[in-house]
Design an enzyme around this catalytic site. Sequence first.
Site, PDB file in Angstrom:
ATOM      1  N   LYS A 168      95.393 -82.077 -14.159  1.00  0.00           N
ATOM      2  CA  LYS A 168      96.082 -80.826 -13.985  1.00  0.00           C
ATOM      3  C   LYS A 168      97.553 -81.130 -13.607  1.00  0.00           C
ATOM      4  O   LYS A 168      97.993 -80.097 -12.629  1.00  0.00           O
ATOM      5  CB  LYS A 168      95.243 -79.624 -12.998  1.00  0.00           C
ATOM      6  CG  LYS A 168      93.798 -79.392 -13.441  1.00  0.00           C
ATOM      7  CD  LYS A 168      93.460 -79.632 -14.964  1.00  0.00           C
ATOM      8  CE  LYS A 168      94.094 -78.499 -15.736  1.00  0.00           C
ATOM      9  NZ  LYS A 168      93.606 -78.679 -17.251  1.00  0.00           N
ATOM     10  N   GLY A 228     100.039 -82.238 -15.647  1.00  0.00           N
ATOM     11  CA  GLY A 228     101.013 -81.924 -17.020  1.00  0.00           C
ATOM     12  C   GLY A 228     100.845 -83.199 -18.007  1.00  0.00           C
ATOM     13  O   GLY A 228     101.266 -83.596 -18.851  1.00  0.00           O
ATOM     14  N   THR A 229      99.362 -83.462 -17.902  1.00  0.00           N
ATOM     15  CA  THR A 229      98.933 -84.769 -18.695  1.00  0.00           C
ATOM     16  C   THR A 229      99.134 -84.121 -20.473  1.00  0.00           C
ATOM     17  O   THR A 229      99.440 -84.848 -21.039  1.00  0.00           O
ATOM     18  CB  THR A 229      97.283 -84.867 -18.665  1.00  0.00           C
ATOM     19  OG1 THR A 229      97.104 -84.642 -17.241  1.00  0.00           O
ATOM     20  CG2 THR A 229      96.719 -85.921 -19.493  1.00  0.00           C
ATOM     21  N   HIS A 247      93.181 -91.015 -16.420  1.00  0.00           N
ATOM     22  CA  HIS A 247      93.281 -90.511 -15.056  1.00  0.00           C
ATOM     23  C   HIS A 247      92.725 -91.557 -14.186  1.00  0.00           C
ATOM     24  O   HIS A 247      92.713 -91.152 -12.801  1.00  0.00           O
ATOM     25  CB  HIS A 247      92.443 -89.226 -14.689  1.00  0.00           C
ATOM     26  CG  HIS A 247      92.655 -87.744 -15.594  1.00  0.00           C
ATOM     27  ND1 HIS A 247      94.079 -87.605 -15.587  1.00  0.00           N
ATOM     28  CD2 HIS A 247      92.129 -87.122 -16.580  1.00  0.00           C
ATOM     29  CE1 HIS A 247      93.991 -86.374 -16.424  1.00  0.00           C
ATOM     30  NE2 HIS A 247      92.703 -86.097 -16.746  1.00  0.00           N
ATOM     31  N   TYR A 283     106.519 -83.672 -12.744  1.00  0.00           N
ATOM     32  CA  TYR A 283     106.245 -82.251 -13.408  1.00  0.00           C
ATOM     33  C   TYR A 283     107.345 -81.336 -13.173  1.00  0.00           C
ATOM     34  O   TYR A 283     107.963 -80.604 -14.234  1.00  0.00           O
ATOM     35  CB  TYR A 283     104.880 -81.650 -13.142  1.00  0.00           C
ATOM     36  CG  TYR A 283     104.478 -80.457 -13.996  1.00  0.00           C
ATOM     37  CD1 TYR A 283     104.091 -80.758 -15.207  1.00  0.00           C
ATOM     38  CD2 TYR A 283     104.738 -79.287 -13.510  1.00  0.00           C
ATOM     39  CE1 TYR A 283     103.906 -79.473 -15.964  1.00  0.00           C
ATOM     40  CE2 TYR A 283     104.470 -78.154 -13.848  1.00  0.00           C
ATOM     41  CZ  TYR A 283     103.998 -78.091 -15.580  1.00  0.00           C
ATOM     42  OH  TYR A 283     103.571 -76.980 -16.171  1.00  0.00           O
ATOM     43  N   LYS A 341     100.114 -71.175 -17.204  1.00  0.00           N
ATOM     44  CA  LYS A 341     101.497 -70.811 -17.080  1.00  0.00           C
ATOM     45  C   LYS A 341     102.588 -71.804 -17.212  1.00  0.00           C
ATOM     46  O   LYS A 341     103.904 -71.505 -17.517  1.00  0.00           O
ATOM     47  CB  LYS A 341     101.492 -70.134 -15.426  1.00  0.00           C
ATOM     48  CG  LYS A 341     100.933 -68.698 -15.123  1.00  0.00           C
ATOM     49  CD  LYS A 341     100.983 -68.380 -13.759  1.00  0.00           C
ATOM     50  CE  LYS A 341     100.638 -67.068 -13.626  1.00  0.00           C
ATOM     51  NZ  LYS A 341     100.733 -66.506 -12.189  1.00  0.00           N
TER      52      LYS A 341
HETATM   53  P1  A3P Z   1      99.013 -74.461 -14.802  1.00  0.00           P
HETATM   54  O1  A3P Z   1      97.429 -74.172 -14.680  1.00  0.00           O
HETATM   55  O2  A3P Z   1      99.681 -74.338 -13.532  1.00  0.00           O
HETATM   56  O3  A3P Z   1      99.735 -73.426 -15.672  1.00  0.00           O
HETATM   57  P2  A3P Z   1      96.943 -81.229 -17.451  1.00  0.00           P
HETATM   58  O4  A3P Z   1      97.644 -81.094 -18.991  1.00  0.00           O
HETATM   59  O5  A3P Z   1      97.071 -81.991 -16.587  1.00  0.00           O
HETATM   60  O6  A3P Z   1      95.529 -80.398 -17.659  1.00  0.00           O
HETATM   61  O7  A3P Z   1      97.853 -79.961 -16.690  1.00  0.00           O
HETATM   62  C1  A3P Z   1      97.479 -78.728 -17.053  1.00  0.00           C
HETATM   63  C2  A3P Z   1      98.985 -77.891 -16.315  1.00  0.00           C
HETATM   64  O8  A3P Z   1     100.174 -78.183 -17.343  1.00  0.00           O
HETATM   65  C3  A3P Z   1      98.569 -76.495 -16.540  1.00  0.00           C
HETATM   66  O9  A3P Z   1      99.440 -75.889 -15.459  1.00  0.00           O
HETATM   67  C4  A3P Z   1      99.356 -76.064 -17.969  1.00  0.00           C
HETATM   68  O10 A3P Z   1      99.508 -74.720 -18.109  1.00  0.00           O
HETATM   69  C5  A3P Z   1     100.360 -77.015 -17.876  1.00  0.00           C
HETATM   70  N1  A3P Z   1     100.975 -77.263 -19.221  1.00  0.00           N
HETATM   71  C6  A3P Z   1     100.102 -77.594 -20.447  1.00  0.00           C
HETATM   72  N2  A3P Z   1     101.166 -77.613 -21.481  1.00  0.00           N
HETATM   73  C7  A3P Z   1     102.364 -77.710 -21.107  1.00  0.00           C
HETATM   74  C8  A3P Z   1     103.729 -77.608 -21.572  1.00  0.00           C
HETATM   75  N3  A3P Z   1     103.691 -77.984 -23.017  1.00  0.00           N
HETATM   76  N4  A3P Z   1     104.736 -77.277 -20.832  1.00  0.00           N
HETATM   77  C9  A3P Z   1     104.867 -77.115 -19.456  1.00  0.00           C
HETATM   78  N5  A3P Z   1     103.405 -77.257 -18.778  1.00  0.00           N
HETATM   79  C10 A3P Z   1     102.409 -77.395 -19.490  1.00  0.00           C
END
Ligand code: A3P
Length: 328
Positions: free
Chosen positions: A63, A65-66, A132, A229, A295
């Site tokens: 969570k 920005g993966t 991870h 991020y 978001k």
């Molecule tokens: P939020 O839940 O705070 O909105 P991961 O990819 O590591 O699972 O992280 C998920 C987070 O990255 C989520 O944050 C998600 O909304 C955000 N995210 C996913 N795609 C994105 C994108 N293209 N640009 C920016 N943030 C993104």
Amino acid sequence: MAASPDADDADMAELPLETRCPPTPLRQYGGFWWPEPILPGVVAARARFEPRPSDVFLASFPKSGTTWLKALAFAALHRADHPPRAPDHPLRRRNPHDCVEFLEGLFALSPSPVKGGDVFAPHPSPRVIATHIPYSLLPGSVTTEGTGCKIVYVCRDPKDALVSKWQFTKKRLAFAAAAPDNPPKPCTVDEMFELFCDGRCTYGPQWHHVLGYWEASRRQPEKVLFLRYEEMLRDPVGNVRKLAEFMGCVFSGKEEAAGVAEDVVELCSMDTLKNMEVNKNGTQNSVKNEAFFRKGVAGDWSNHMTPEMAARLDKIVEDALQGSGFAF
Ligand code: A3P
């Protein structure tokens, strides 16, 4: 499996267990808490994965920005074969998690015919592989100096990673609720907060995860790129240029003039990805694709945590990182 990073024989039952954060039990191994079903994949990857000099690893605490990093790295690295504006670009048809696989996930899921071998061997070079796994537990073949492969890490404010995880877990459990076998109830944000502060979350403690990669990036900047991020949100084009240069595929003057870096950022933006059919209606094994795009902002923690909770977590992290030179 002894609780040592060198263990290679699975005896998971001996490892400390945490069951208060559904959907999966966690086991503590090598100083971190792991989803139980994934741990055999970690052990297998450590034993069998054979890196290539052209490999690029995308590492993160969950969570953080993966999904975004997967999309950006895939789009930048493969732009010669798949120009970002192409209507049939893979990212317009597939979720980023289907374009870039997880190292430990694929090893954990692989069926018996490939058991004993490297499940990534059939993948053509250059490979982009996500993980991870904390730096200290990556396969030694990946971290050894001189192997050529590169690692990109994305770090995020732990409070936002925690809130994002809580929201994601609720969606994951709601998805599982459609299945017949009565899934467990999700934690409240307060419950998850307590566990997170104690390091008891998937791949936690978060601050140790981040610190391992940050220190590696200081020791070997040519091998480990450390991104944030929040900075990617502030300057996505600058960060995608940095990413491309690090991966060995710098944008040429001609590409810069044509706005290719901007095109990659646009293709991978939250708005673009979120509105693609595959990400609106597709699914992964245990969750809908739409759950990966919420978001995408910095500071959403303030809508779910009290200032007291934030101050407490900040203090825990600050104390743990004292003397390291790293700060969020
Ligand atoms: P939020 O839940 O705070 O909105 P991961 O990819 O590591 O699972 O992280 C998920 C987070 O990255 C989520 O944050 C998600 O909304 C955000 N995210 C996913 N795609 C994105 C994108 N293209 N640009 C920016 N943030 C993104």
